[in-house]
Design a protein around this motif. Structure first.
Motif, PDB file in Angstrom:
ATOM      1  N   LEU A 110     -26.098  19.102   1.086  1.00  0.00           N
ATOM      2  CA  LEU A 110     -26.378  19.469  -0.301  1.00  0.00           C
ATOM      3  C   LEU A 110     -26.248  18.296  -1.270  1.00  0.00           C
ATOM      4  CD1 LEU A 110     -27.124  21.640  -2.281  1.00  0.00           C
ATOM      5  CD2 LEU A 110     -24.732  22.360  -2.356  1.00  0.00           C
ATOM      6  N   ARG A 113     -28.976  15.718  -1.657  1.00  0.00           N
ATOM      7  CA  ARG A 113     -30.212  16.215  -2.255  1.00  0.00           C
ATOM      8  C   ARG A 113     -30.036  16.634  -3.715  1.00  0.00           C
ATOM      9  NH1 ARG A 113     -30.373  17.344   3.124  1.00  0.00           N
ATOM     10  NH2 ARG A 113     -32.425  17.394   4.144  1.00  0.00           N
ATOM     11  N   ILE A 146     -23.226  29.526   0.265  1.00  0.00           N
ATOM     12  CA  ILE A 146     -23.918  29.089   1.475  1.00  0.00           C
ATOM     13  C   ILE A 146     -22.930  29.187   2.630  1.00  0.00           C
ATOM     14  CG2 ILE A 146     -25.062  27.169   2.646  1.00  0.00           C
ATOM     15  CD1 ILE A 146     -25.732  26.129  -0.232  1.00  0.00           C
ATOM     16  N   LEU A 164     -31.730  30.140   5.482  1.00  0.00           N
ATOM     17  CA  LEU A 164     -32.235  28.824   5.116  1.00  0.00           C
ATOM     18  C   LEU A 164     -32.599  28.000   6.344  1.00  0.00           C
ATOM     19  CD1 LEU A 164     -29.683  27.845   2.294  1.00  0.00           C
ATOM     20  CD2 LEU A 164     -31.984  28.803   2.017  1.00  0.00           C
ATOM     21  N   LEU A 270     -28.218  31.569   2.251  1.00  0.00           N
ATOM     22  CA  LEU A 270     -27.830  31.582   0.841  1.00  0.00           C
ATOM     23  C   LEU A 270     -27.549  33.033   0.469  1.00  0.00           C
ATOM     24  CD1 LEU A 270     -27.566  29.940  -1.819  1.00  0.00           C
ATOM     25  CD2 LEU A 270     -29.969  30.494  -2.254  1.00  0.00           C
ATOM     26  N   LEU A 285     -33.036  28.065  -8.179  1.00  0.00           N
ATOM     27  CA  LEU A 285     -32.304  27.507  -7.041  1.00  0.00           C
ATOM     28  C   LEU A 285     -32.903  27.959  -5.719  1.00  0.00           C
ATOM     29  CD1 LEU A 285     -29.743  25.814  -6.271  1.00  0.00           C
ATOM     30  CD2 LEU A 285     -28.562  28.013  -6.034  1.00  0.00           C
ATOM     31  N   TRP A 288     -36.068  26.113  -4.989  1.00  0.00           N
ATOM     32  CA  TRP A 288     -35.802  24.729  -4.607  1.00  0.00           C
ATOM     33  C   TRP A 288     -35.317  24.644  -3.163  1.00  0.00           C
ATOM     34  CZ3 TRP A 288     -31.098  22.229  -3.371  1.00  0.00           C
ATOM     35  CH2 TRP A 288     -31.190  20.832  -3.242  1.00  0.00           C
ATOM     36  N   PHE A 289     -34.409  25.533  -2.772  1.00  0.00           N
ATOM     37  CA  PHE A 289     -33.926  25.546  -1.388  1.00  0.00           C
ATOM     38  C   PHE A 289     -35.077  25.747  -0.409  1.00  0.00           C
ATOM     39  CE2 PHE A 289     -29.378  26.282  -2.556  1.00  0.00           C
ATOM     40  CZ  PHE A 289     -28.826  25.359  -1.682  1.00  0.00           C
ATOM     41  N   GLU A 292     -37.022  22.656  -0.033  1.00  0.00           N
ATOM     42  CA  GLU A 292     -36.310  21.609   0.685  1.00  0.00           C
ATOM     43  C   GLU A 292     -36.293  21.812   2.194  1.00  0.00           C
ATOM     44  OE1 GLU A 292     -34.687  18.600  -0.170  1.00  0.00           O
ATOM     45  OE2 GLU A 292     -36.039  18.939  -1.851  1.00  0.00           O
ATOM     46  N   ILE A 293     -36.270  23.082   2.617  1.00  0.00           N
ATOM     47  CA  ILE A 293     -36.155  23.336   4.065  1.00  0.00           C
ATOM     48  C   ILE A 293     -37.520  23.409   4.751  1.00  0.00           C
ATOM     49  CG2 ILE A 293     -33.988  24.552   3.772  1.00  0.00           C
ATOM     50  CD1 ILE A 293     -35.428  27.163   4.050  1.00  0.00           C
TER      51      ILE A 293
END
Length: 297
Positions: A110, A113, A146, A164, A270, A285, A288-289, A292-293
């Motif tokens: 985390l 990033r 998380i 995630l 999450l 959020l 965004w997660f 990112e994944i």
């Protein structure tokens, strides 16, 4: 505008607390005042009303008919006021998010990033809190959590779990040590490094290859995953670690994964309370997660 004809509001507050608790003492404790202060305010309210509102008994208090009427109205108005204040507070704090996560996930996935998130969403302020306890989410001590869990684990109905990443584990070590590992059973000839956060990781991995962890000649244990990773990078042995938490070391080649990684049945998810899912900062959020994944093309 005509002047309002209202009784002393502090006295009303104390009256409501006494009536709700059926006790002067409990009301005093709740409001952090003395018993005599509560008694004085009730007398002041009754004098203003010109009515007796409470009867005192050896076992507590009871409401008169007038007191019951006033109490019912107080409950309705105070509930409305409380909900309004809570809504306003949440609106003013909606752009501040407290994220709870295990320290290893925070440090290795985390935090590296976080700068990208802050650059993209400067209006959302992030506070990080080390935790791995669902109760902290339920008690609103964090806005989202998380954690790694299996699909079989029960998540409360008032909480949404958004998967995630798969929790994939595997042995990692220096490239020099990896040259000595031709087959999975070769790891048993070396120091195996364990972390307190996942004590069964090596047993799970060796079982996958038909091996017995008890046959390992040397084993070392560490309190934190970061310490175990540093030990592996320093050549002290072979660590067993989640893939996503050693990606930085794999990219800069401080460590290599000679046998790759296997899925261990868990997911990093999450967790968010259902009531918070539509908050703008939470939706930001989550988006965004997910970005990112996703594999970057």
């Amino acid at each position: 505008m005509a002047k309002r004809n209202l009784p002393p509001l502090n006295a009303l507050r104390m009256f409501e607390a006494v009536a709700r608790n059926n006790s002067f003492s409990l009301a005093a404790d709740e409001l952090y005042v003395t018993h005599s202060a509560v008694s004085h305010q009730i007398k002041q309210l009754e004098a203003w009303m010109g009515k007796k509102l409470l009867n005192r008994h050896s076992h507590g208090t009871s409401l008169t008919s007038d007191g019951q009427q006033l109490f019912t109205t107080c409950i309705q108005l105070f509930n409305t006021l409380e909900n309004c204040v809570d809504k306003i507070k949440k609106q003013s704090e909606s752009m501040m998010l407290t994220i709870g996560a295990p320290s290893s996930f925070m440090a290795n996935w985390l935090i590296p990033r976080l700068e990208k998130f802050e650059e993209k969403y400067p209006e959302v302020s992030i506070k990080l809190m080390t935790c791995n306890d669902l109760k902290m989410l339920e008690k609103n001590q964090v806005d989202c959590l998380i954690m790694s869990h299996t699909q079989q684990e029960t998540i409360p109905k008032n909480i949404t779990s958004i998967p995630l990443l798969e929790d994939r584990i595997g042995p990692v070590c220096t490239s020099n040590r990896a040259k000595e590992l031709q087959q999975p059973q070769d790891v048993l000839k070396h120091h195996l490094l364990h972390t307190q956060s996942n004590q069964n990781a090596w047993a799970m991995w060796t079982k996958q290859y038909g091996l017995n962890i008890e046959n390992a000649k040397h084993q070392r244990h560490f309190d934190h995953l970061n310490l175990m990773i540093e030990a592996a990078a320093s050549g002290l042995g072979i660590a067993i670690a989640p893939e996503i938490l050693v990606e930085k070391e794999l990219l800069n080649q401080r460590l290599v994964a000679p046998f790759g990684f296997i899925h261990c049945g868990s997911f990093f998810s999450l967790l968010i309370k259902n009531d918070d899912l539509n908050h703008h900062s939470i939706k930001t959020l989550v988006q965004w997660f997910i970005h990112e994944i996703q594999p970057q093309t």
